[in-house]
Every structure is written in C-alpha cells, then in structure tokens.
Enzyme design. Structure first.
Site, short mmCIF file in Angstrom:
data_model
loop_
_atom_site.label_atom_id
_atom_site.label_comp_id
_atom_site.label_asym_id
_atom_site.label_seq_id
_atom_site.Cartn_x
_atom_site.Cartn_y
_atom_site.Cartn_z
N THR A 123 0.79 -1.31 -0.04
CA THR A 123 -0.04 -0.11 0.10
C THR A 123 0.79 1.24 -0.07
O THR A 123 0.35 2.35 -0.56
CB THR A 123 -0.94 -0.02 1.34
OG1 THR A 123 -1.58 -1.20 1.21
CG2 THR A 123 -1.82 1.02 1.09
N TYR A 128 5.56 -13.31 2.41
CA TYR A 128 4.59 -12.80 1.73
C TYR A 128 4.39 -13.52 0.50
O TYR A 128 5.15 -13.42 -0.54
CB TYR A 128 4.69 -11.26 1.55
CG TYR A 128 3.51 -10.46 1.12
CD1 TYR A 128 2.22 -11.25 0.84
CD2 TYR A 128 3.62 -9.13 0.72
CE1 TYR A 128 1.07 -10.25 0.53
CE2 TYR A 128 2.68 -8.37 0.46
CZ TYR A 128 1.40 -9.02 0.32
OH TYR A 128 0.29 -8.07 -0.27
N LYS A 147 2.12 -13.83 5.30
CA LYS A 147 0.97 -13.19 4.82
C LYS A 147 0.69 -13.41 3.41
O LYS A 147 1.45 -13.88 2.64
CB LYS A 147 1.47 -11.65 4.72
CG LYS A 147 0.31 -10.81 4.32
CD LYS A 147 0.55 -9.38 4.16
CE LYS A 147 -0.44 -8.49 3.67
NZ LYS A 147 0.13 -7.04 3.40
#
Length: 323
Positions: free
Chosen positions: A69, A156, A181
């Site tokens: 993000t 991730y 994640k």
C-alpha cells in the site's frame, strides 16, 4: 541509523523498542499507510508524518511502512530509508514498525540493512519478481535474507508466488522467520500451510490475511487458523475499519453483515473497476479524507474522480447506517 533532518520537523528516529518478541506484539488491527509524495513528486516526510500520527491515534497494533500500500516498488533506496525512519519516529516505540523489502536476494538484503539503520522492528518480504527458481530457490532466497539481517521476517505470497506447505514448514525452522502473509486467497493451500507449520511445532508462527480488502474474507480465514489481517480501509476510514475489527473480535455477525452489505461489497466492486485501484483508490480516498499524501507514482495511475466521489459516498452511507 538514518538521520532525519530536524528542518523537516519530524524529530529523531530513535525510540524505545518493545520488550516482547515481535510476533507477540502483532495482535490487533494492522496499519499499512500510504507513502506521501509532494507536489514535486519527491517523498514528503511532513505529509507522511501527518498521516501516520493521525492513524496512530486510533490505536493500530503495528505500522507496516513502505509495503504494498506504501508503494514499496516505487521508492528509491535512500527515500525508502527516510520513509521507514519517519515511521519509526512517529511510532516512538508505542507499536512495532515493519517495513517492506523485496526483489532478488542482494537487493532485499540492501533494503533490509536500510530498514535496520532506520530502526525498524521487522520486515515484510515481498515476493522476488522476474525469476522462478522453484521451491528450493525460494527457500534459499529467504534463508539467505534471514542470515543477512537481524530483523524478523514475515513471508508474503501473492501474484504468481505460492509457497508449498513443506517450504513454509522449512522456513519456519529459521528462528527469525515469524510469519506468513497471504495475498492469493487460496484457502485450501493456506489450510495446508497452517497444518504443516502446526505439525512442525512452531506455535508462535503468525498467519496474516493480506488480500486487497481483507475484511471481505477474514471470517473464512479465521476459520482455517489465520486470525490477523491487514486493513487498507484504516488509511481513509479508520472508524469503519475499527467497527469491523470490534465486531470481528466479538463475533457480532449482525454488524459484520451490515458492513459487508452497505460498504465492503460495493467498495470491492468499485475497487475492481481499474487495475491498481487497491493502492491508487486507497491513496486518493486518504487524500480526500484530509491527509496531504499526494498522488501515486507511475506505473500506477490516479483513479477517476467519479470513483473517488463514489467511495466517499459509500463511506458516508456506512457511517449513517452504523450510527
């Protein structure tokens, strides 16, 4: 440690760290801030500090700075280090700061070293792009990164990268690899990974739902043993993000259903209108909410103005319904 200029008005970066292990501190709503850019396109530490401090006042469990993000791939190494340093200064030891790293092993280690100098508590390791070395290559990449940094690592998986359960179980044996994640949404795979790590007897290993709007899938993720999730909504509508998190903790199914019907489902449908909206629409909404964070960098593009207005209308409607 990176020296943040006093003239930027953001103070020193040194701060007391928490005494408990990082994995134990990641229990609550996880904040993934957007990265602020000024009118000249450069990193804006003042705007970033404004965004961070406003959201830290709402009580997240951790700050994940310069991650997806936060446009990690768009940040040059020097401004990445400044970005992490500002986040560490703003958090001031109240919550841990985890920063992004990625690319191939050599570059990932350089970003990890920058994060260490800036005072980060851990790293979210974005997938290496442009090469496929199979599961053995992935394991070697993360093992080499772990050997080259003193920071804890969170794996991730997203896009084309998918870990096999045995690979995650192998990496979970590395003491500083503390979690995974997931941004793929394959619940069958995630359940098999959770089972493999559980069988490997690593009870402190943490699992995170990292889907673009994690709130939409979090009930399903919790059912398979993934209790934590990232919230991009927290950037621009913290009250709605916290309302969901409270309802999620209390298993308040009525409130959860209301949030899905009134806000989350139409928001996801709006987010899917254009590529890149998982970041650019979030950033535009954050800017519209009063945070001086600027625009996104290429290759991302700004969202259509009518889509930003539609999102603001959704937020207002959801607040009316909850009130």
């Amino acid at each position: 440690m990176y020296a943040v200029r006093e003239s930027e008005g953001i103070g020193p970066v040194s701060a007391p760290a928490g005494n408990s292990p990082l994995a134990d501190r990641l229990d609550g709503l996880l904040f993934f801030p957007v990265t602020a850019f000024g009118q000249d396109g450069g990193f804006d530490p003042g705007g970033y500090r404004h965004h961070l401090e406003a959201r830290l006042a709402d009580g997240p469990a951790a700050v994940f700075a310069a991650c997806g993000t936060g446009e990690f791939p768009a940040l040059a190494p020097a401004e990445y280090e400044r970005c992490v340093a500002v986040a560490v200064a703003a958090a001031a030891g109240r919550v841990p700061v985890i920063s992004g790293t990625g690319y191939g092993t050599a570059l990932a280690r350089e970003y990890a070293a920058a994060a260490e100098r800036a005072g980060a508590d851990g790293l979210l390791v974005l997938p290496p792009e442009g090469v496929d070395g199979g599961q053995e290559g992935l394991a070697r990449h993360y093992e080499a990164l772990a050997a080259g940094t003193g920071l804890d690592l969170i794996l991730y998986q997203r896009g084309q990268l998918a870990f096999e359960p045995a690979t995650v179980a192998r990496l979970a044996e590395v003491p500083t690899v503390i979690g995974l994640k997931d941004g793929r949404g394959d619940l069958d795979l995630m359940l098999r990974i959770v089972s493999a790590v559980r069988t490997a007897d690593r009870p402190d290993f943490r699992f995170f739902n990292g889907m673009p709007t994690a709130e939409m899938t979090q009930l399903a993720y919790r059912a398979i043993g993934v209790p934590l999730y990232s919230s991009a909504i927290f950037c621009f509508a913290p009250d709605l993000a916290l309302a969901f998190h409270r309802a999620f903790d209390k298993e308040d199914t009525a409130t959860l259903a209301t949030l899905v019907d009134v806000f989350l489902r139409p928001y996801v449908e709006l987010r899917r209108r254009r590529p890149g909206y998982a970041v650019s629409l979030v950033k535009a909404a954050t800017r519209a909410a009063g945070h001086p964070v600027g625009t996104v960098r290429a290759p991302l593009a700004e969202p259509e103005p009518e889509h930003v207005r539609a999102l603001r209308d959704l937020v207002d409607r959801a607040r009316e319904v909850l009130a």
